[in-house]
Every structure is written in C-alpha cells, then in structure tokens.
Design a protein around this motif. Structure first.
Motif, mmCIF file in Angstrom:
data_model
loop_
_atom_site.group_PDB
_atom_site.id
_atom_site.type_symbol
_atom_site.label_atom_id
_atom_site.label_comp_id
_atom_site.label_asym_id
_atom_site.label_seq_id
_atom_site.Cartn_x
_atom_site.Cartn_y
_atom_site.Cartn_z
ATOM 1 N N LEU A 292 53.399 31.148 37.674
ATOM 2 C CA LEU A 292 52.783 30.676 36.441
ATOM 3 C C LEU A 292 51.404 30.077 36.655
ATOM 4 C CD1 LEU A 292 55.928 29.113 34.733
ATOM 5 C CD2 LEU A 292 54.957 31.394 34.458
ATOM 6 N N LEU A 293 51.012 29.870 37.939
ATOM 7 C CA LEU A 293 49.647 29.405 38.215
ATOM 8 C C LEU A 293 48.647 30.551 38.168
ATOM 9 C CD1 LEU A 293 50.323 26.903 41.154
ATOM 10 C CD2 LEU A 293 50.070 26.401 38.711
ATOM 11 N N GLN A 294 49.143 31.775 38.237
ATOM 12 C CA GLN A 294 48.285 32.950 38.170
ATOM 13 C C GLN A 294 47.854 33.183 36.727
ATOM 14 O OE1 GLN A 294 47.164 34.946 40.646
ATOM 15 N NE2 GLN A 294 46.055 36.227 39.178
ATOM 16 N N HIS A 295 46.567 33.397 36.523
ATOM 17 C CA HIS A 295 46.045 33.622 35.174
ATOM 18 C C HIS A 295 46.676 34.883 34.569
ATOM 19 C CE1 HIS A 295 43.300 33.699 31.798
ATOM 20 N NE2 HIS A 295 43.005 34.962 32.078
ATOM 21 N N GLY A 296 47.231 34.742 33.372
ATOM 22 C CA GLY A 296 47.841 35.865 32.682
ATOM 23 C C GLY A 296 49.331 36.020 32.929
ATOM 24 N N ALA A 297 49.921 35.229 33.851
ATOM 25 C CA ALA A 297 51.343 35.376 34.156
ATOM 26 C C ALA A 297 52.234 35.052 32.953
ATOM 27 C CB ALA A 297 51.720 34.511 35.355
ATOM 28 N N PRO A 298 51.979 33.950 32.202
ATOM 29 C CA PRO A 298 52.832 33.696 31.021
ATOM 30 C C PRO A 298 52.772 34.820 30.001
ATOM 31 C CG PRO A 298 51.605 31.713 31.624
ATOM 32 C CD PRO A 298 51.029 32.827 32.435
ATOM 33 N N GLN A 299 51.560 35.381 29.802
ATOM 34 C CA GLN A 299 51.426 36.493 28.859
ATOM 35 C C GLN A 299 52.167 37.731 29.368
ATOM 36 O OE1 GLN A 299 49.013 34.589 29.978
ATOM 37 N NE2 GLN A 299 47.967 33.676 28.223
ATOM 38 N N SER A 300 52.134 37.931 30.700
ATOM 39 C CA SER A 300 52.850 39.062 31.287
ATOM 40 C C SER A 300 54.352 38.911 31.091
ATOM 41 C CB SER A 300 52.526 39.169 32.776
ATOM 42 O OG SER A 300 53.312 40.153 33.402
ATOM 43 N N PHE A 301 54.869 37.693 31.258
ATOM 44 C CA PHE A 301 56.288 37.427 31.048
ATOM 45 C C PHE A 301 56.682 37.722 29.598
ATOM 46 C CE2 PHE A 301 59.612 34.411 29.735
ATOM 47 C CZ PHE A 301 60.625 34.754 30.607
ATOM 48 N N ALA A 302 55.846 37.248 28.657
ATOM 49 C CA ALA A 302 56.140 37.482 27.236
ATOM 50 C C ALA A 302 56.093 38.959 26.902
ATOM 51 C CB ALA A 302 55.148 36.702 26.368
ATOM 52 N N ALA A 303 55.104 39.681 27.458
ATOM 53 C CA ALA A 303 54.976 41.118 27.176
ATOM 54 C C ALA A 303 56.169 41.888 27.719
ATOM 55 C CB ALA A 303 53.676 41.660 27.774
ATOM 56 N N ALA B 238 64.863 58.242 39.299
ATOM 57 C CA ALA B 238 63.695 57.369 39.148
ATOM 58 C C ALA B 238 63.800 56.546 37.874
ATOM 59 C CB ALA B 238 62.418 58.212 39.120
ATOM 60 N N CYS B 239 63.414 55.282 37.991
ATOM 61 C CA CYS B 239 63.388 54.361 36.850
ATOM 62 C C CYS B 239 62.036 53.657 36.812
ATOM 63 C CB CYS B 239 64.503 53.327 36.958
ATOM 64 S SG CYS B 239 66.167 54.023 36.969
ATOM 65 N N VAL B 240 61.387 53.695 35.660
ATOM 66 C CA VAL B 240 60.088 53.051 35.492
ATOM 67 C C VAL B 240 60.302 51.561 35.281
ATOM 68 C CG1 VAL B 240 58.009 52.924 34.069
ATOM 69 C CG2 VAL B 240 59.071 55.140 34.535
ATOM 70 N N GLY B 241 59.528 50.743 35.997
ATOM 71 C CA GLY B 241 59.640 49.299 35.866
ATOM 72 C C GLY B 241 58.288 48.633 35.711
ATOM 73 N N ASP B 242 58.282 47.296 35.727
ATOM 74 C CA ASP B 242 57.101 46.446 35.622
ATOM 75 C C ASP B 242 56.359 46.702 34.310
ATOM 76 O OD1 ASP B 242 55.016 44.731 35.960
ATOM 77 O OD2 ASP B 242 54.449 45.451 37.952
ATOM 78 N N PHE B 243 56.831 46.060 33.240
ATOM 79 C CA PHE B 243 56.227 46.193 31.924
ATOM 80 C C PHE B 243 55.375 44.978 31.567
ATOM 81 C CE2 PHE B 243 59.462 49.366 31.846
ATOM 82 C CZ PHE B 243 59.018 50.324 30.954
ATOM 83 N N GLY B 244 54.844 44.308 32.582
ATOM 84 C CA GLY B 244 54.046 43.115 32.339
ATOM 85 C C GLY B 244 52.746 43.372 31.614
ATOM 86 N N LEU B 245 52.236 44.610 31.678
ATOM 87 C CA LEU B 245 50.996 44.955 30.980
ATOM 88 C C LEU B 245 51.250 45.876 29.790
ATOM 89 C CD1 LEU B 245 48.590 45.591 34.013
ATOM 90 C CD2 LEU B 245 48.810 43.536 32.620
ATOM 91 N N ALA B 246 52.520 46.132 29.479
ATOM 92 C CA ALA B 246 52.842 47.079 28.412
ATOM 93 C C ALA B 246 52.412 46.537 27.059
ATOM 94 C CB ALA B 246 54.343 47.370 28.404
ATOM 95 N N ARG B 247 52.078 47.457 26.168
ATOM 96 C CA ARG B 247 51.664 47.092 24.823
ATOM 97 C C ARG B 247 52.261 48.071 23.818
ATOM 98 N NH1 ARG B 247 50.686 43.170 26.987
ATOM 99 N NH2 ARG B 247 48.803 41.867 27.004
ATOM 100 N N PHE B 248 52.582 47.563 22.629
ATOM 101 C CA PHE B 248 52.964 48.434 21.531
ATOM 102 C C PHE B 248 51.692 49.010 20.918
ATOM 103 C CE2 PHE B 248 56.591 45.598 21.863
ATOM 104 C CZ PHE B 248 57.641 46.497 21.788
ATOM 105 N N TYR B 249 51.718 50.314 20.649
ATOM 106 C CA TYR B 249 50.540 51.000 20.146
ATOM 107 C C TYR B 249 50.509 50.956 18.622
ATOM 108 C CZ TYR B 249 47.297 54.742 19.007
ATOM 109 O OH TYR B 249 46.264 55.471 18.482
ATOM 110 N N HIS B 250 49.489 50.310 18.075
ATOM 111 C CA HIS B 250 49.295 50.257 16.633
ATOM 112 C C HIS B 250 48.227 51.268 16.249
ATOM 113 C CE1 HIS B 250 51.505 46.397 16.134
ATOM 114 N NE2 HIS B 250 51.105 46.212 17.369
ATOM 115 N N GLU B 251 48.574 52.213 15.361
ATOM 116 C CA GLU B 251 47.596 53.218 14.943
ATOM 117 C C GLU B 251 46.470 52.595 14.138
ATOM 118 O OE1 GLU B 251 49.477 56.375 12.921
ATOM 119 O OE2 GLU B 251 50.549 57.104 14.697
ATOM 120 N N ASP B 252 46.781 51.539 13.377
ATOM 121 C CA ASP B 252 45.759 50.881 12.566
ATOM 122 C C ASP B 252 45.137 49.762 13.390
ATOM 123 O OD1 ASP B 252 44.128 49.783 10.709
ATOM 124 O OD2 ASP B 252 45.697 49.211 9.286
#
Length: 407
Positions: A244-255, A360-374
C-alpha cells in the motif's frame, strides 16, 4: 400505459399480458426478453402503441394480433422473429406505422393496406423477403420453381459437401479430445460461497509471509503460497498482498476486486476471497486470495525448461496452441462481457498462469478497466483512458503471439 424500455429484463413475456384489457401503450423495447409473443396479447383490445423492439423474441407474429383493431403503431424491429409477414396486417385499417426491420422474415410482402406506403412501413434487414410495392426495392416474387440443376452438378456438389463434412468432423473430434479431460475433471472441493479470512489466518497460512513461500513479485505487491482450511479441507491458495506504500496500489486493489466480482470464466484465475483490514502493527492490510495454480506462469515455461517430477520439460507446439486458444477464449469473454466489456490492459506471459492440466488462466486484473463507449459520460472515464497502462520498460514485441508458438 406500461413503459419498461432500456433495462436488462430477461426471460419470456407472461401470458397474463392478455388480462390488461384497458392498456393503451406497451413499451418493453431495449431489453433481453426471449421466447415467443404470447397469443394472449390479442386480448388487449384497447392497445394502440406496441413497441417490442431490440429484444430476442423468436417465432412468428401470432394470428391473435389481428383482433387488436385499435393498434396504431407496431414496432417489432431488431428481434429474431421469422416466418411470413401475416396478411392480416394489411387489413388493419387504423395502423399508421409498422416496423419489422432486422428480423428473419421471408416470403412475399403484402401490397395492400399499410404496405402501400413505403414511408410508413420499414422492413430492412429481412433478406428473405420479396415482392411488395416497387418503392421497397425488393427482389420480384416468382411462383415458378427454378430449373433443376443437371445431375453432374448435383453429384459434384454432393461430393464437395461430403468432403467438407469429413473435415469438419475431424476438427470437432480434435477439439473434443482436447477438452474431454477438462470437462470431466473432478469437481472443485472449494465451495462457491465466498469465505471470510483475517490477516491472522493469512499470516499463519503463509508462515508470516516468509520468503520461502514467495512465488512472485509484481508492480503493486507480492504473491505467497499458503494453505488455509475451507469446508474442513486444507486447500493450497495464492495470496496476493498489496504494497500500500506503492503509488496506485489501493486503486489497483479496487480495480481487481471490481473486475473479478463481475466475471467468471474457465480461463480466468478464480478468486476465493479478499481481506481488507489491519495487520499486527495496526497498519492497513489488503490482500486477494486465489486458487493456487501449481504450474506457475507462462513466462517461465517460454524462456527456460521447468523441472517436473525430476525431469526438465518445455512446451511443445500443441501445448502452445492450446494455451493460445485458452487465452483467446478468456479475451473473447472479457471483450464481449455484458453490460460493459472488460479491457485487461496488462496481458503478458507472466500474467498467464497454468493449472495441473496446463490449462491457461489469465490473471492480474489490477489495471483492468470497464470499457465505456460514451467517453463523454464523465471526465473521470475519459481521463482514465488517457493514461498509459500496462508493462513499463522493455516488453518484447509480439511476445505472447509469435513467441508463444515459435519460441
């Protein structure tokens, strides 16, 4: 008046619709309703406006609709309706607007009633229709059968069809053989019900997050293997502890939490639970608990031989193709996810994990985003896509495509 348009309603239309004798307007467009239009709808004698567009309705237009003499507008566009366009629609004198576009209707279009006015009738996207008034620009209707093809042509077509069927059967057999052992594998001993774990339990499971249990280090944290008790069984898990001292880690956890709670697929790493609290020192602690996949990540298999049961093994061509299919299946699921597609943003071999059967299983969704067309819905959504995401520094071009097969 009943207006329930643009929701996520599913299922079939209830037959009780026929009990709404005094209903004047019915609009359930823009949903995901399926099944056939109930015959009981014809009992709605007072209905003037019917909009069932943009659903998954099937079957034909029931004959009972002819009894609805008060109808002024009918919109059944963007469904899967089929069959002939009923002749009785041409006899409904009060009808002023009819939209049957983008269905699977076929046969001759009537030329009487509302079908005389091309501006009031829309039948685009029904490629089996013919006839009608010239303004509709449909192929002419012909009641005569076409000339029979010569016997030589029939034999040639039959031989070609047999060859194609044989090739297709071989392809299906190959895929079936590949997936059989996966489809009939023993059911998971882990309950689908989410479990609850504390920091103390995770610390005990990983021997206080010792270096001996460390199996990976990423941008926002470290992954440890451990054993926890689920349903009275000791289960091996992978615990991703956020720095959590790493910049962006809380946001990565939430994502990662937001993404993994909405998706479920055989080729995605399965999350068991999360832990958000404090450690023994009173500091914030956040971790995600996944099923442990014993064969590690794809990057190790691509760049070095792996020791398995005393033997050094590497991926052969068939295994690489199987892994490619698995990852492609996961991406197809994510990119077609409803209601919003999911973009991984950091797909690379080190984020592809392999289970006991080398699935194979895809992992690590810390940078994942939902795509909004608008993109203009909010500044937050648009700015999120304006930032660079993914692996920083050097990443080999085509590492997961070309290298996966030919390395």
């Amino acid at each position: 008046m009943i207006c329930i348009q643009n929701n996520l309603l599913t299922g079939t239309l209830p037959i009780e619709l026929g009990n709404l004798n005094n209903l004047g307007e019915l609009d359930f467009s823009g949903n995901q309703l399926s099944g056939e239009i109930p015959v009981s709808l014809g009992a709605c004698q007072s209905l003037q406006y019917l909009n069932a567009s943009q659903n998954n309705l099937q079957g034909t237009i029931p004959l009972s609709v002819e009894q609805m003499k008060g109808l002024l507008v009918i919109d059944l566009s963007h469904n899967n309706l089929s069959g002939d366009i009923p002749e009785f629609l041409a006899n409904m004198r009060g009808l002023s607007t009819l939209n049957l576009s983008f269905n699977n209707f076929k046969g001759q279009v009537p030329e009487d009633g509302i079908f005389k006015n091309a501006s009031s009738t829309t039948i685009l996207g029904n490629y089996g229709l013919c006839g009608g008034i010239p303004q509709l620009k449909l192929p002419p209707y012909s009641s005569h059968s076409t000339k029979k093809p010569p016997l030589r042509l029939i034999i040639a077509m039959s031989f070609g069809s047999a060859c194609l069927l044989s090739m297709f059967a071989l392809f299906v057999f190959f895929i079936w053989k590949k997936k059989t052992k996966l489809n009939f594998q023993a059911p998971s001993t882990i309950s689908e019900r989410q479990i609850r774990v504390s920091y103390a339990e995770l610390a005990r499971a990983t021997d206080s997050f010792s270096s001996g249990n460390l199996i990976g280090v990423g941008s926002f944290g470290s992954v440890f293997k451990g054993k926890i008790v689920i349903n009275n069984l000791q289960v091996m898990v992978a615990v991703k502890v956020l720095n959590l001292l790493q910049h962006g880690a809380p946001q990565s956890f939430a994502a990662e939490c937001e993404t993994l709670r909405c998706v479920r697929h055989r080729n995605l790493v399965k999350i068991l639970t999360v832990c958000s609290g404090v450690d023994f020192r009173g500091l914030d602690f956040k971790a995600l608990v996944f099923e442990f996949l014993p064969n590690g990540n794809l990057e190790h298999w691509l760049h070095q031989a792996i020791e398995v049961d005393g033997e050094y093994k590497s991926l052969d061509l068939i295994q690489r193709l199987d892994i490619s299919i698995d990852v492609a299946s996961a991406l197809e699921y994510l990119h077609q996810h409803k209601p919003l597609p999911v973009i991984h943003c950091d797909l690379k071999p080190s984020n592809i994990l392999l289970d006991d059967d080398m699935v194979a299983c895809v992992g690590d969704f810390g940078l994942a985003r939902f795509y909004h067309e608008d993109y203009n819905v909010s500044s937050e959504k648009s700015s999120a896509w304006a930032r660079m995401r993914g692996t920083t520094g050097y990443a080999a071009p085509g590492e997961f495509t070309t290298t996966l097969v030919y390395h």
